[in-house]
Design a protein around this motif. Structure first.
Motif, PDB file in Angstrom:
ATOM      1  N   HIS A  24      23.545 -17.068  36.576  1.00 13.88           N
ATOM      2  CA  HIS A  24      23.987 -16.796  35.211  1.00 13.88           C
ATOM      3  C   HIS A  24      23.169 -17.620  34.224  1.00 13.88           C
ATOM      4  CE1 HIS A  24      27.187 -15.788  32.197  1.00 13.88           C
ATOM      5  NE2 HIS A  24      26.650 -16.847  31.619  1.00 13.88           N
ATOM      6  N   GLN A  28      20.603 -16.281  31.295  1.00 19.46           N
ATOM      7  CA  GLN A  28      20.861 -16.615  29.897  1.00 19.46           C
ATOM      8  C   GLN A  28      19.639 -17.287  29.290  1.00 19.46           C
ATOM      9  OE1 GLN A  28      24.556 -16.819  28.164  1.00 19.46           O
ATOM     10  NE2 GLN A  28      22.911 -16.200  26.813  1.00 19.46           N
TER      11      GLN A  28
ATOM     12  N   TYR B  27      26.724 -12.156  34.797  1.00 18.48           N
ATOM     13  CA  TYR B  27      26.034 -12.291  33.511  1.00 18.48           C
ATOM     14  C   TYR B  27      26.036 -10.951  32.788  1.00 18.48           C
ATOM     15  CZ  TYR B  27      22.511 -13.443  30.084  1.00 18.48           C
ATOM     16  OH  TYR B  27      21.837 -13.650  28.904  1.00 18.48           O
TER      17      TYR B  27
END
Lengths: 892, 113
Positions: A24, A28, B27
């Motif tokens: 993640h 990002q 995500y």
């Protein structure tokens, strides 16, 4: 068990979680970089946006629902580690718990085998013992005629049976032996629901008067005396004057009535048709769906009918009934319940002791706990931690306790009283292990919750602040610990008083004189080939008397034998073997010619008396040192042909002839031995506690001479010899004489003291165990007091230092510290005495010669406990008095 | 436009809805929620993962590691049959709630719209 697998895959889980979150962050950061940020900025911003990675991880772990288990395992590991670091504490706590759990598990195994486990028969709850009941409520065995009516007229039993047993000699196997033979009516094996495992049960033609003789043997007799042979047809047992072919073998676990080697049909015992000869014990199997109460009501009705029909000829007016399991346990129940109670208290003392230890530890660890709480450990999490620690302690204690119980159970047979029913079933089995597990769990949970409650109670912040000065906790915790120890002292006092009362009873009992001198008495118990027939013919009696006379003459000649007497039963030690029954006072009347006439005379109550029937002989009173009060003892002049004589006990003379001279009176006692010749009273002797030391000394006894009456079925012939030579020499000489004169007769040599030991066994058993529990509790209480006082000394080191610095003497310090222990002891003893006043009543039936609130016992125990308490506080007090004020003031 | 925090308890519903469109990694779920709501819904990224794990634990989502567009392995979540049912129930609940709140808010008077 998905969560379980996940726990096992914890490492992989963690790696995946890490990888997922990492992914993640990477994505990002990549997005931020695409929008033009430098890599470092992008990464920082990604992290900022995400929040605390570790916190998220923790939340994810929580979300998976395996958290409690993981942390439990972690806690257990942590607990084990911290306990290893304080081995002294761990050793004391585990040892204490092992003692408590081990002792209670051992006692449970006995209680389970004797009281709780169902009897080893099919549907045992339907088997009952049956009695006739007299108008005054006491239970009597069944008279055969009444039993026949019960059996024929009831509609609530599938089977009703009568049985009796006696000790006799059995030959026909490998060697003669003395063993129990049971006489059983038809239906006996059906009531119990057990069949012979080899051969067959009795057939109808064997269950009738003068039927074909047949015998069924026990498994152990079959193994030991019949060689476990498959073919039984060749075996003929000689017993009670008859020859019995062996037709069956009972299964190995079958043991009813207890200790019986041979069963024969009871129809072989001649029946006089009497409705007051209560010779038979009754058992029955209640029909399916009928309650014991209904069955009892049914027999009651029949009993009322019998009473109506026969009036004065019968002495019953009702029937009594109890489930067989309860009837078998009888008096043992009280003893076992008391043992269970005592061991339960011991376990409680053990727990309280460990609780006090835990408390000390908790207060010492207050700071650590406060830090953990401040760092975010929730209350539940802390409670869980304490549970884990007490689980580790308790299970270690439980495991060790089970090991102790295994050893104890192996040692038990040495002290178990022989009359304890079903003791062969005592073992560590599933239910005993479940009990141990249950006890351990209960201890673990209660200790854990207790420790947690004490620890997380109150304000963590305050604890942190309070803990900053010294390592100890607040005064409240210390006071609470004192409270625990006070309770412990109270319980200990209760057990000690119980043990004290039993001990004092025991001493009283063994120092009670039975009415004769017990020392240096050699005893010889043997069985004669007594014919079953109640009316013994003179020739048989003649042969029997000749044999006895020969034995007595030769035994008397053994060097070192000073006196010798023959009896029909050993008094006191085997007092239960003595028969008792009604006799007639003839008052110059002609003696009855038969038993019908006997019954008629007996209807006049003023002519009936009741006494123990004791066969004795010349030399008996002199040997035992039973004093002659008046008249004469048996002499050489008393023979088969001379008028039959009797000697009576002083109590009987007092009770039956209060204002008359009993000497010269004639009585009729033929109902005891089948011999209707009247007896003339020639002497009065001192009283003897013939049935047992715990019974009043004023037992009415009628002694008859074996040379006139012979030994009957009710007798267990016993020779008593007083000697100056060592018993071993006399016994070997006597053994040879028996071998010469009566090779077929099984003989048991012993001493009176040893036989009394057997008689006292159940009391000794109870005393030993309760005494051991009391000693253990006392030790634990001492440790408890020591712990509290020692801890207090540590806590007050500074205070003591200051006191000494401003002039306190060592004496003052000693007094200060010992005073603290003394205060706990006094309060505990006070509470304990009050509790004991209420609780020792339960012991009443087991006490002898003292009351349940015997002041001497109470006082002695209180003094003992105070002394131990003072000793336990003196040790830390002495340490306190040696404190160097300078060191103490710097002490933190 | 102001950004709104997601109301308590609705995150689960949103995740299930997004996952209903096909297997998706954490995500992407966050991105999708933001995009579809035109940037109004701000998912606290930290709270997304515990929710995913909780839903997986309850059996509403199933997870699978497979190669993603970046060439690295990622954890893809997919709606299970049980999850589909749950999504429908929660969506219905949501509709009813919105309707009810709407009715109340349309009441005349006060400082209403």
């Amino acid at each position: 068990m998905n969560w379980f697998r996940r726990v096992l895959q914890k490492k992989r889980q963690e790696a995946q979680l890490q990888k997922e979150l990492q992914e993640h962050l990477e994505r990002q950061a990549a997005d931020y970089m695409r929008s033009g940020m430098s890599e470092a900025d992008a990464r920082r911003k990604a992290r900022l946006m995400f929040g605390g990675v570790e916190q998220v991880k923790e939340e994810c772990r929580d979300a998976r629902g395996t958290r409690w288990l993981e942390s439990m395992l972690q806690d257990l590991r942590f607990a084990a580690r911290t306990l290893r670091k304080s081995p002294g504490f761990a050793f004391a706590a585990i040892g204490t718990l092992a003692l408590g759990i081990g002792a209670s598990t051992s006692i449970f195994s006995v209680t389970d085998a004797v009281l709780l486990r169902p009897l080893p028969y099919p549907n045992p709850q339907q088997i009952v013992r049956v009695w006739e009941q007299a108008p005054d409520g006491h239970r009597m065995n069944l008279a055969n005629a009444n039993f026949e009516d019960f059996r024929a007229q009831n509609n609530t039993f599938t089977h009703l049976a009568a049985y009796g047993d006696l000790l006799t000699s059995i030959s026909g196997g490998r060697e003669p032996m003395r063993a129990r033979v049971a006489f059983v009516s038809s239906g006996f094996f059906e009531v119990l629901g057990i069949e012979p495992f080899r051969g067959r049960a009795f057939a109808a033609e064997e269950h009738r008067p003068h039927g074909a003789p047949a015998a069924i043997v026990s498994y152990s007799y079959w193994q030991r005396y019949l060689g476990g042979a498959t073919d039984l047809s060749s075996f003929r047992l000689k017993l009670l004057g008859g020859v019995y072919p062996v037709i069956g073998v009972m299964p190995v676990q079958f043991d009813f009535p207890r200790g019986v080697a041979v069963w024969i049909p009871n129809e072989l015992v001649p029946d006089l048709g009497s409705r007051t000869a209560h010779n038979w014990r009754g058992i029955g199997r209640v029909r399916y769906g009928i309650t014991v109460a209904q069955a009892r009501a049914n027999l009651s009705t029949i009993a009322h009918r019998i009473k109506e029909q026969y009036g004065k000829e019968v002495d019953l007016n009702d029937a009594a009934m109890v489930p067989l399991a309860d009837a078998m346990v009888g008096d043992v129940r009280t003893a076992l319940l008391i043992l269970s109670g005592a061991v339960g208290l011991l376990l409680l003392v053990a727990c309280v002791n460990v609780a006090a230890l835990l408390l000390a530890r908790t207060s010492a660890r207050r700071k650590e706990l406060a830090v953990r709480a401040a760092l975010g450990a929730g209350r539940l999490r802390l409670i869980q931690h304490f549970l884990a620690e007490s689980f580790v302690l308790s299970f270690a204690g439980g495991l060790l306790g089970i090991l102790l119980a295994v050893l104890a159970i192996r040692a038990l047979p040495a002290i178990l009283p022989a009359n304890l029913p079903r003791q062969e079933c005592i073992a560590i089995n599933t239910s005993v292990l479940l009990f141990a597990l249950g006890a351990t769990l209960a201890v673990a949970v209660s200790l854990g919750l207790f420790a947690a409650w004490r620890a997380v109670r109150g304000d963590v912040q305050k604890a942190l602040a309070a803990g900053s000065r010294t390592h100890t906790g607040g005064a409240a915790s210390h006071r609470f610990r004192g409270l625990l120890v006070t309770g412990e002292i109270a319980i200990t006092l209760l057990i000690l008083i119980g043990a004290g009362l039993l001990g004092r009873s025991f001493i009283r009992l063994i120092s009670t004189t039975p009415g004769f001198r017990q020392s240096n008495l050699i005893t010889i118990q043997f069985s004669l080939p007594t014919p079953l027939d109640f009316h013994q013919n003179e020739a048989t009696i003649g042969r029997q008397i000749q044999l006895l006379d020969d034995l007595v003459t030769r035994l008397r000649a053994i060097p070192g034998v000073r006196n010798l007497g023959l009896a029909g039963a050993m008094p006191v030690a085997a007092g239960d073997d003595l028969a008792d029954g009604d006799f007639l006072i003839l008052n110059g009347q002609k003696p009855p010619a038969n038993f019908d006439e006997w019954d008629r005379i007996a209807q006049n109550h003023s002519q009936v008396g009741h006494a123990l029937y004791a066969v004795a002989g010349r030399g008996y009173f002199r040997t035992l040192d039973i004093p002659l009060i008046r008249g004469r003892m048996f002499g050489v002049e008393d023979g088969v042909t001379s008028p039959n004589v009797a000697v009576i006990s002083q109590a009987l003379a007092r009770q039956r002839w209060p204002n008359q001279d009993p000497i010269g009176q004639t009585i009729e006692y033929g109902n005891m031995d089948g011999n209707l010749k009247p007896l003339t009273i020639v002497g009065i002797v001192g009283d003897v506690r013939a049935r047992g030391l715990d019974l009043p000394p004023d037992q009415p006894i009628i002694y008859v001479d074996y040379r006139q009456r012979g030994m009957n079925l009710n007798s267990s012939p016993t020779i008593l010899m007083r000697s100056s030579a060592p018993a071993v020499e006399i016994v070997s000489a006597a053994r040879k004489i028996f071998h010469d004169l009566a090779p077929d007769v099984p003989v048991k040599f012993s001493t009176f003291a040893d036989e009394m030991g057997g008689w006292l066994a159940d009391r000794r058993f109870l005393l030993l165990l309760v005494g051991a529990f009391a000693a253990a509790a006392l030790l634990l209480a001492a440790v408890g007091i020591y712990g509290v006082v020692a801890f207090s000394v540590t806590r007050r080191t500074q205070e003591i230092g200051i006191r000494m610095a401003i002039g306190a003497e060592r004496q003052d310090v000693l007094r200060l510290v010992v005073g603290e222990g003394a205060r706990l002891a006094i309060i505990g003893i006070g509470i304990g005495i009050v509790a004991s006043f209420v609780i020792t009543r339960l012991l009443s039936s087991l006490l002898f010669g003292i009351s349940a609130t015997d002041p001497l016992t109470f006082a002695a125990v209180a003094v003992l406990l105070s002394f131990v308490a003072l000793l336990a506080s003196y040790i830390p007090a002495r340490r306190a008095a040696r404190v160097d004020p300078v060191v103490a003031l710097r002490y933190e | 436009m102001d950004k709104s925090d997601i109301p308590q308890g609705t995150l689960d519903l949103l995740i299930l809805k997004v996952a209903a469109l096909g297997p998706i990694h954490g995500y992407a779920i966050a991105q999708r929620l933001q995009q579809v709501s035109r940037d109004v819904l701000q998912v606290q990224q930290g709270s997304l993962y515990p929710a995913l794990h909780r839903l997986e634990n309850k059996g509403f989502l199933a997870a699978e590691w497979r190669e993603s567009d970046t060439g690295r392995e990622a954890k893809f979540y997919r709606l299970t049959a049980k999850g589909k049912k749950q999504l429908k129930t929660e969506a219905d609940n949501w509709d009813r709630l919105i309707e009810a709140v709407g009715l109340v808010m349309k009441m005349p008077g006060g400082e209403g719209v």
